[in-house]
Design an enzyme around this catalytic site. Sequence first.
Site, mmCIF file in Angstrom:
data_model
loop_
_atom_site.group_PDB
_atom_site.id
_atom_site.type_symbol
_atom_site.label_atom_id
_atom_site.label_comp_id
_atom_site.label_asym_id
_atom_site.label_seq_id
_atom_site.Cartn_x
_atom_site.Cartn_y
_atom_site.Cartn_z
ATOM 1 N N ASP A 13 0.954 -1.481 0.195
ATOM 2 C CA ASP A 13 0.173 -0.068 -0.065
ATOM 3 C C ASP A 13 0.833 1.256 0.033
ATOM 4 O O ASP A 13 0.608 2.182 0.560
ATOM 5 C CB ASP A 13 -1.080 -0.097 1.120
ATOM 6 C CG ASP A 13 -1.906 -1.280 1.213
ATOM 7 O OD1 ASP A 13 -2.141 -1.578 0.074
ATOM 8 O OD2 ASP A 13 -1.977 -1.591 2.221
ATOM 9 N N LYS A 16 1.949 1.924 -5.150
ATOM 10 C CA LYS A 16 2.559 1.205 -6.425
ATOM 11 C C LYS A 16 1.451 1.788 -7.459
ATOM 12 O O LYS A 16 2.131 2.109 -8.622
ATOM 13 C CB LYS A 16 2.442 -0.173 -6.264
ATOM 14 C CG LYS A 16 3.670 -0.358 -5.059
ATOM 15 C CD LYS A 16 3.815 -2.088 -4.944
ATOM 16 C CE LYS A 16 2.328 -2.450 -4.222
ATOM 17 N NZ LYS A 16 2.102 -2.222 -2.979
ATOM 18 N N GLY A 40 -4.539 -4.299 -3.777
ATOM 19 C CA GLY A 40 -5.534 -3.290 -4.103
ATOM 20 C C GLY A 40 -4.712 -2.135 -4.335
ATOM 21 O O GLY A 40 -4.128 -1.424 -3.895
ATOM 22 N N HIS A 41 -4.764 -1.876 -5.596
ATOM 23 C CA HIS A 41 -3.995 -0.693 -6.314
ATOM 24 C C HIS A 41 -4.903 0.292 -6.775
ATOM 25 O O HIS A 41 -5.580 0.078 -7.591
ATOM 26 C CB HIS A 41 -2.993 -1.198 -7.736
ATOM 27 C CG HIS A 41 -2.208 -2.292 -6.996
ATOM 28 N ND1 HIS A 41 -1.345 -2.835 -8.031
ATOM 29 C CD2 HIS A 41 -1.774 -2.761 -5.912
ATOM 30 C CE1 HIS A 41 -0.366 -3.715 -7.086
ATOM 31 N NE2 HIS A 41 -0.534 -3.625 -5.818
ATOM 32 N N GLN A 226 2.014 -6.308 -3.250
ATOM 33 C CA GLN A 226 2.404 -6.197 -1.865
ATOM 34 C C GLN A 226 4.097 -5.372 -1.480
ATOM 35 O O GLN A 226 4.207 -4.345 -2.500
ATOM 36 C CB GLN A 226 2.648 -7.667 -1.319
ATOM 37 C CG GLN A 226 1.407 -8.371 -1.315
ATOM 38 C CD GLN A 226 0.737 -8.959 -2.558
ATOM 39 O OE1 GLN A 226 1.521 -9.630 -3.194
ATOM 40 N NE2 GLN A 226 -0.616 -8.742 -2.848
HETATM 41 P P1 GDP Z 1 -0.636 0.076 -3.511
HETATM 42 O O1 GDP Z 1 -1.238 -1.064 -2.927
HETATM 43 O O2 GDP Z 1 0.849 0.439 -3.520
HETATM 44 O O3 GDP Z 1 -1.142 0.721 -5.085
HETATM 45 O O4 GDP Z 1 -1.393 1.241 -2.820
HETATM 46 P P2 GDP Z 1 -3.012 1.564 -2.522
HETATM 47 O O5 GDP Z 1 -3.472 2.190 -3.652
HETATM 48 O O6 GDP Z 1 -3.298 0.254 -1.865
HETATM 49 O O7 GDP Z 1 -2.906 2.829 -1.191
HETATM 50 C C1 GDP Z 1 -2.389 3.997 -1.510
HETATM 51 C C2 GDP Z 1 -3.619 4.963 -1.486
HETATM 52 O O8 GDP Z 1 -2.782 6.158 -1.188
HETATM 53 C C3 GDP Z 1 -4.573 5.091 -2.306
HETATM 54 O O9 GDP Z 1 -5.748 5.412 -1.563
HETATM 55 C C4 GDP Z 1 -3.993 6.229 -3.159
HETATM 56 O O10 GDP Z 1 -4.978 6.826 -3.873
HETATM 57 C C5 GDP Z 1 -3.495 7.008 -2.003
HETATM 58 N N1 GDP Z 1 -2.341 7.873 -2.670
HETATM 59 C C6 GDP Z 1 -1.257 7.533 -3.263
HETATM 60 N N2 GDP Z 1 -0.347 8.450 -3.559
HETATM 61 C C7 GDP Z 1 -0.805 9.491 -2.668
HETATM 62 C C8 GDP Z 1 -0.419 10.573 -2.167
HETATM 63 O O11 GDP Z 1 0.819 11.037 -2.553
HETATM 64 N N3 GDP Z 1 -0.889 11.303 -1.187
HETATM 65 C C9 GDP Z 1 -2.084 10.909 -0.775
HETATM 66 N N4 GDP Z 1 -2.685 11.759 -0.134
HETATM 67 N N5 GDP Z 1 -2.714 9.775 -1.146
HETATM 68 C C10 GDP Z 1 -1.925 9.297 -1.988
HETATM 69 P P1 IMO Z 2 -0.651 -4.430 -2.344
HETATM 70 O O1 IMO Z 2 -0.358 -5.028 -3.514
HETATM 71 C C1 IMO Z 2 -0.929 -4.704 1.988
HETATM 72 C C2 IMO Z 2 -1.138 -8.530 3.869
HETATM 73 C C3 IMO Z 2 -2.445 -9.157 4.588
HETATM 74 C C4 IMO Z 2 -1.913 -9.921 5.604
HETATM 75 C C5 IMO Z 2 -0.836 -10.793 4.871
HETATM 76 C C6 IMO Z 2 -1.260 -12.127 4.279
HETATM 77 O O2 IMO Z 2 -2.113 -3.539 -2.272
HETATM 78 O O3 IMO Z 2 0.227 -3.431 -1.492
HETATM 79 P P2 IMO Z 2 -2.555 -12.703 2.078
HETATM 80 O O4 IMO Z 2 -4.156 -12.618 2.114
HETATM 81 O O5 IMO Z 2 -1.668 -12.483 1.156
HETATM 82 O O6 IMO Z 2 -2.255 -14.229 2.401
HETATM 83 O O7 IMO Z 2 -2.398 -12.066 3.663
HETATM 84 O O8 IMO Z 2 -0.478 -9.924 3.982
HETATM 85 N N1 IMO Z 2 -1.368 -8.332 2.576
HETATM 86 C C7 IMO Z 2 -1.229 -6.871 2.210
HETATM 87 N N2 IMO Z 2 -1.185 -5.725 2.656
HETATM 88 N N3 IMO Z 2 -0.983 -4.394 0.867
HETATM 89 C C8 IMO Z 2 -1.223 -5.655 0.163
HETATM 90 O O9 IMO Z 2 -1.280 -5.421 -1.143
HETATM 91 C C9 IMO Z 2 -1.146 -6.926 0.790
HETATM 92 N N4 IMO Z 2 -1.465 -8.088 0.337
HETATM 93 C C10 IMO Z 2 -1.611 -9.010 1.314
HETATM 94 O O10 IMO Z 2 -3.171 -7.983 5.032
HETATM 95 O O11 IMO Z 2 -1.172 -9.054 6.526
HETATM 96 MG MG MG Z 3 -2.873 -1.579 -1.783
#
Ligand code: GDP
Ligand code: IMO
Ligand code: MG
Length: 426
Positions: A13, A16, A40-41, A226
Amino acid sequence: MSNMIVFGTQWGDEGKGKIVDILTEEADIIVRYQGGNNAGHTLVTGGKKFILHLIPSGILHPSKTCLIGNGVVLDPQVFCAEIDKLSDSGISITPERLSISKKTHIIMPYHKDLDQAREIAKSGKDKIGTTGRGIGPCYEDKMARVGIRAGDLQNLDLIREKINKALKEKNTLLEKLYLQSPVDSEDVFAHIKPLARRLVPFLADVSQKIQEACEKGQTVLFEGAQGVQLDIDHGTYPYVTSSNTVTGNASAGAGYLYNKKKVVGVVKAYTTRVGQGPFPTEQDNEFGAHMQYKGAEFGSTTGRKRRCGWLDLAILRESVRLCGPTEIALTKLDVLSGLETIKICKGYDYQGQLVEYPPQEENSMELVNPVYEDFPGWSQDISGVNSWKNMPENARKYVRLIEDYLKVKVSIISVGPDRDQTIRMS
Ligand code: GDP
Ligand code: IMO
Ligand code: MG
């Protein structure tokens, strides 16, 4: 050709999805190589938000091709739902734009049942806090050499046979060990049959597609899911996911040698974690609450509140040594605005010694004490800042400090979720 790879340096998170979406402009093909819909991207463009779990984050760019590599575990139901959702938003997904490797393993309903049954059966610190999406059990079947692969979906007799074989073992576990209802093989077959029909047109030889693209001089972007601390070998085992998240796995999981050119490590300006497991710099206090609230830190897959804490250089050093980033994309810097003092963890006190890397013994991360450096914050809202020179002095110092400690340049600074809220440094 100048291939690139984007990976998460922390516990996932990091942002990416946003960074891949931006770098897609410089790529022709975007390929996912590990993980599944535990990811979840989130991408935001023009205020519109898309959350992708399985389909590569390049998909919003209509002229780009997306691939799902053999290292991914794919839930057909989630795949079809994601395609339908994108179509509803006017983004048409055809097999010309999106392919799935025939070697990609398929998440079956009993994988999800087992994942959830195991979590229910565990108590307290034994729980991993998985996403319950069947990721672990699907990878287990792959390693046990009994999995169902996407290519098998072309042969329904083979699928039926594999389901029957699998359920002998899975139902014994579900019924006898986890005291759950058994799964009916005909129900599973009836579930998978229509999904197989939809998936088969997307099947392809992904290795060959990447090879052809590279031979034409096109650019391939490898999209990690991840983060390094969730890596099955190098993360905070056993509180990890079931795949290798380090960049070294890109070649195996995409089916094409990734020769290091551009390696982008995505670093969130602080640290978050979803699920169980050690988190040395966690702030269960007003600072954590600030990051959680301002950063809207809720899991994009499960909706769980993300735990928040200060930036941890020990885990980042480990990511640098394991993954070799040539540059850093620093995200969510805007979230730190308004804090009088910001702390950075420079290393840990572990058994009376200062260590700069995470110790290697299982659960030793529970025993470390972070050693912090205090840093003056900045009060201005920077979510509208669009150039380095307009950044507050202390925000610039924070960025430089990260570069100095990690000896890697920051090439992108993200100051908000939208595509436009991005500063390119070069
Ligand atoms: P990922 O799994 O690495 O793709 O990250 P996620 O999408 O799960 O979580 C990142 C969250 O932060 C999402 O809700 C993005 O929309 C948000 N986000 C990304 N870059 C920024 C930033 O620079 N500032 C803020 N405030 N939010 C951001
Ligand atoms: P992105 O790509 C954050 C965490 C779960 C749990 C552990 C194992 O969005 O960064 P699993 O279901 O993979 O067996 O769970 O890994 N986890 C993540 N945490 N971002 C993710 O993906 C994750 N994918 C798995 O919360 O702690
Ligand atoms: Mg994510």
